[in-house]
Design a protein around this motif. Structure first.
Motif, PDB file in Angstrom:
ATOM      1  N   SER A 115      -5.397  -6.538   6.478  1.00 27.51           N
ATOM      2  CA  SER A 115      -6.971  -6.161   7.098  1.00 27.51           C
ATOM      3  C   SER A 115      -7.346  -5.093   6.691  1.00 27.51           C
ATOM      4  CB  SER A 115      -6.594  -6.037   8.683  1.00 27.51           C
ATOM      5  OG  SER A 115      -6.073  -7.361   8.940  1.00 27.51           O
ATOM      6  N   PHE A 116      -6.970  -4.458   5.521  1.00 30.10           N
ATOM      7  CA  PHE A 116      -7.839  -3.353   4.784  1.00 30.10           C
ATOM      8  C   PHE A 116      -8.909  -3.971   4.002  1.00 30.10           C
ATOM      9  CE2 PHE A 116      -3.800  -1.190   4.436  1.00 30.10           C
ATOM     10  CZ  PHE A 116      -4.139   0.102   5.101  1.00 30.10           C
ATOM     11  N   PRO A 117     -10.047  -3.208   3.734  1.00 26.65           N
ATOM     12  CA  PRO A 117     -11.076  -3.652   3.093  1.00 26.65           C
ATOM     13  C   PRO A 117     -10.908  -4.176   1.645  1.00 26.65           C
ATOM     14  CG  PRO A 117     -11.678  -1.737   4.534  1.00 26.65           C
ATOM     15  CD  PRO A 117     -10.172  -1.817   4.589  1.00 26.65           C
ATOM     16  N   GLY A 154      -5.039  -3.394  -3.664  1.00 28.87           N
ATOM     17  CA  GLY A 154      -3.752  -2.610  -3.899  1.00 28.87           C
ATOM     18  C   GLY A 154      -2.483  -3.603  -3.269  1.00 28.87           C
ATOM     19  N   PHE A 155      -2.519  -3.670  -1.925  1.00 30.01           N
ATOM     20  CA  PHE A 155      -1.407  -4.349  -1.301  1.00 30.01           C
ATOM     21  C   PHE A 155      -1.469  -5.861  -1.564  1.00 30.01           C
ATOM     22  CE2 PHE A 155      -1.176  -0.519   1.534  1.00 30.01           C
ATOM     23  CZ  PHE A 155       0.102  -0.413   1.521  1.00 30.01           C
ATOM     24  N   HIS A 156      -2.734  -6.292  -2.001  1.00 32.08           N
ATOM     25  CA  HIS A 156      -2.624  -7.819  -2.213  1.00 32.08           C
ATOM     26  C   HIS A 156      -1.673  -8.225  -3.390  1.00 32.08           C
ATOM     27  CE1 HIS A 156      -4.693 -11.606  -2.340  1.00 32.08           C
ATOM     28  NE2 HIS A 156      -4.284 -11.732  -3.515  1.00 32.08           N
ATOM     29  N   ALA A 161      -3.692   5.109   5.067  1.00 29.27           N
ATOM     30  CA  ALA A 161      -5.151   5.503   4.514  1.00 29.27           C
ATOM     31  C   ALA A 161      -5.630   6.466   5.532  1.00 29.27           C
ATOM     32  CB  ALA A 161      -6.089   4.288   4.669  1.00 29.27           C
ATOM     33  N   GLU A 162      -5.077   6.717   6.444  1.00 33.70           N
ATOM     34  CA  GLU A 162      -5.522   7.896   7.493  1.00 33.70           C
ATOM     35  C   GLU A 162      -4.237   8.307   8.318  1.00 33.70           C
ATOM     36  OE1 GLU A 162      -9.083   5.581   9.546  1.00 33.70           O
ATOM     37  OE2 GLU A 162      -7.188   4.853  10.401  1.00 33.70           O
ATOM     38  N   SER A 163      -4.672   9.607   8.765  1.00 31.92           N
ATOM     39  CA  SER A 163      -3.551  10.143   9.462  1.00 31.92           C
ATOM     40  C   SER A 163      -3.271   9.486  11.318  1.00 31.92           C
ATOM     41  CB  SER A 163      -3.560  11.722   9.878  1.00 31.92           C
ATOM     42  OG  SER A 163      -4.787  12.059  10.092  1.00 31.92           O
ATOM     43  N   ASN A 218       2.669   4.712   4.999  1.00 35.93           N
ATOM     44  CA  ASN A 218       2.364   4.711   3.730  1.00 35.93           C
ATOM     45  C   ASN A 218       1.328   5.627   3.218  1.00 35.93           C
ATOM     46  OD1 ASN A 218       0.286   2.796   2.531  1.00 35.93           O
ATOM     47  ND2 ASN A 218       1.428   1.793   4.370  1.00 35.93           N
ATOM     48  N   TYR A 219       1.394   6.155   2.334  1.00 37.59           N
ATOM     49  CA  TYR A 219       0.504   7.187   1.464  1.00 37.59           C
ATOM     50  C   TYR A 219      -0.213   6.773   0.205  1.00 37.59           C
ATOM     51  CZ  TYR A 219      -1.459  11.737  -0.167  1.00 37.59           C
ATOM     52  OH  TYR A 219      -2.072  12.532  -0.819  1.00 37.59           O
ATOM     53  N   GLY A 220      -1.442   7.131  -0.089  1.00 37.24           N
ATOM     54  CA  GLY A 220      -1.787   7.275  -1.563  1.00 37.24           C
ATOM     55  C   GLY A 220      -3.210   7.434  -1.567  1.00 37.24           C
ATOM     56  N   LEU A 221      -3.752   7.780  -2.614  1.00 34.88           N
ATOM     57  CA  LEU A 221      -5.210   7.931  -2.602  1.00 34.88           C
ATOM     58  C   LEU A 221      -5.919   7.345  -3.895  1.00 34.88           C
ATOM     59  CD1 LEU A 221      -5.531  11.952  -3.914  1.00 34.88           C
ATOM     60  CD2 LEU A 221      -3.401  10.531  -3.796  1.00 34.88           C
ATOM     61  N   THR A 222      -7.150   7.164  -3.871  1.00 38.32           N
ATOM     62  CA  THR A 222      -7.459   6.549  -5.192  1.00 38.32           C
ATOM     63  C   THR A 222      -7.382   6.989  -6.622  1.00 38.32           C
ATOM     64  OG1 THR A 222      -9.362   5.929  -3.519  1.00 38.32           O
ATOM     65  CG2 THR A 222      -9.976   5.234  -5.765  1.00 38.32           C
ATOM     66  N   GLU A 223      -7.938   8.458  -6.463  1.00 38.89           N
ATOM     67  CA  GLU A 223      -7.981   9.149  -7.708  1.00 38.89           C
ATOM     68  C   GLU A 223      -6.229   8.902  -8.364  1.00 38.89           C
ATOM     69  OE1 GLU A 223      -8.831  10.161  -4.685  1.00 38.89           O
ATOM     70  OE2 GLU A 223      -9.544  12.170  -4.822  1.00 38.89           O
TER      71      GLU A 223
END
Ligand code: DLL
Length: 433
Positions: free
Chosen positions: A133-135, A144-146, A212-214, A234-239
């Motif tokens: 359900s992430f955009p 990413g998850f797909h 994606a959020e805290s 779980n955590y991550g960032l685009t860069e």
């Protein structure tokens, strides 16, 4: 819970560090040859990537900041020509200028491996039906998850652009066993399930993965109890890649950093000094496999700490604690630093569950003011004034006691505060100094 990649996730520390060193040497050589920013920087420093003999040599290189990436926008930090880039993703772009990140075929394969690790650690197997359900789109969560879920062999329902009410129908009718989403989505889901009187028994969900959020432990308990499932962070960032940088295992005691892909450091955000193990500070990440958009000592802006003590799950990767907040979200009230997560914990304790809230900061006659707006449920809102007064009084007392500041508290009706993924909790009306 099965470990997706036993070989790497449980590798001995000595082997892992050797692997990291080799990958780091290659990455430093690559950025020196292919990214003019690093080429000029290394020349200026007299830093020769060929002379790197330990991970500690990394410390000779200054941090890369978001500002550097903004200056290089759109393509100057890419380390490959565009014909080798097979995908572009971008920061969500709620604030400031977006950044574009490019991935090669190998990067996409690595990224799928990384999100497969996250999903497997959260209990996902090929027998699962996973509702993502992430955009999908420029934001990295959906795609990413797909790819990670497909790598595992789970059945994927790519569900992002559908109204939440319809997602509930899909979840129920398709018998989704896993939900992968942002905590904000989960909070809205709880409300709507309640309104529609859908019970957990009508759903087949047994696992959820939030990122994606805290979010906080009380919210975990609330959602695990109400939906009868297990939730991991779980955590991550685009860069740096997108989701897949770090992930909780079944122990739920910190997020394992995939150290064969990323080298983490914790620094004092003010002085830039590396902090001793266990201290809370800003997370800095170096990518050691990326071809399209490698980054050296990137300041993430996220506050966390590292745990080196081995985890009983068997993974040898270092863990990071739940992200405490972002440096950009820090509120300075009359000279004191505070984070929205600190208010969130207090509100959760007083209200009994994590409410939707907003912090409105202003300054009058040179004194900082804070208004905490809290959404309360319709029952509470319609209840006696006594209950409302008690909540207001308790919040003021707790904030005063724990954060040494006296706020104004306003209780508002359900759905009167915007609830959107990545929405900042802070509205700062003060004029810049
Ligand atoms: O949010 C990537 C992602 C997607 C991670 C899905 C996990 C799941 P960005 O849009 O670039 O990328 O935002 C990155 O989000 O620097 C943190 O401040 C915050 N963040 C990400 N995961 C967490 C988390 C994706 N588990 C920014 N807890 C990061 C707290 C998180 N904050």
């Amino acid at each position: 819970m099965p470990i997706w990649n036993e070989k790497f996730e449980t590798m001995s520390r000595a082997e892992l560090e050797q692997e990291q060193l080799e990958r780091l040497q290659q990455t430093l050589g690559r950025v020196y040859r292919r990214v003019s920013y690093y080429h000029d920087l290394f020349n200026k420093l007299g830093f020769d990537p060929l002379e790197v003999t330990s991970r500690e040599d990394l410390r000779k290189i200054p941090f890369t900041t978001k500002e550097t990436l903004r200056i290089a926008y759109p393509y100057d930090m890419f380390a490959v020509p565009l014909r080798e880039v097979v995908r572009m993703q971008s920061t969500y772009g709620t604030t400031g200028q977006p950044l574009i990140v490019g991935y090669t075929h190998n990067d996409i394969d690595h990224w799928s491996e990384l999100t497969a690790r996250v999903l497997a650690a959260g209990g996902v197997t090929k027998d699962d039906i996973i509702q993502i359900s992430f955009p999908y789109g420029l934001f990295t969560g959906g795609l990413g998850f797909h790819y990670g879920a497909e790598l595992i062999g789970a059945s994927v329902i790519p569900c992002s652009d559908i109204a939440i009410e319809n997602q509930i129908t899909i979840m129920r009718d398709y018998r989704a066993t896993v939900l992968c989403c942002a905590p904000t989505f989960a909070a809205m889901l709880l409300e709507i399930l309640d309104e529609k009187s859908v019970t957990p028994a009508e759903l087949a969900l047994s696992k959820a993965l939030f990122g994606a959020e805290s979010w906080n432990e009380s919210f975990r308990t609330e959602i695990e109890e109400q939906l009868d499932l297990s939730v991991t962070d779980n955590y991550g960032l685009t860069e740096v890649m997108g989701p897949g940088v770090s992930y909780e295992c079944e122990e739920k005691k910190g997020l394992h950093v995939s150290e064969d892909y990323f080298i983490p450091e914790i620094i004092d955000p003010d002085s830039g000094e590396i902090l001793p193990e266990g201290e809370k500070g800003e997370l800095v990440l170096t990518t050691i496999t990326k071809e399209g958009y490698p980054l050296i000592r990137y300041r993430t802006g996220d506050i966390t700490s590292l745990i080196t003590e081995p985890c009983s799950c068997g993974r040898s990767f270092i863990r990071m604690t739940r992200v405490f907040g972002r440096i950009d979200d820090m509120i300075i009230l009359n000279g004191q630093n505070m984070f929205p997560t600190q208010f969130e914990q207090i509100l959760t304790d007083v209200v009994g569950k994590t409410p939707n809230y907003q912090l409105v900061v202003d300054r009058k006659e040179n004194i900082d003011q804070l208004e905490i707006q809290i959404e309360v449920s319709q029952d509470i809102f319609d209840d006696e004034v006594k209950t409302l007064n008690r909540i207001e009084r308790d919040v003021v007392r707790e904030v005063k006691e724990k954060l040494d500041f006296i706020p104004r508290v306003t209780l508002v009706e359900p759905r009167s505060i915007v609830r959107r993924m990545k929405q900042s909790r802070v509205i700062d009306l003060r004029k810049p100094e």
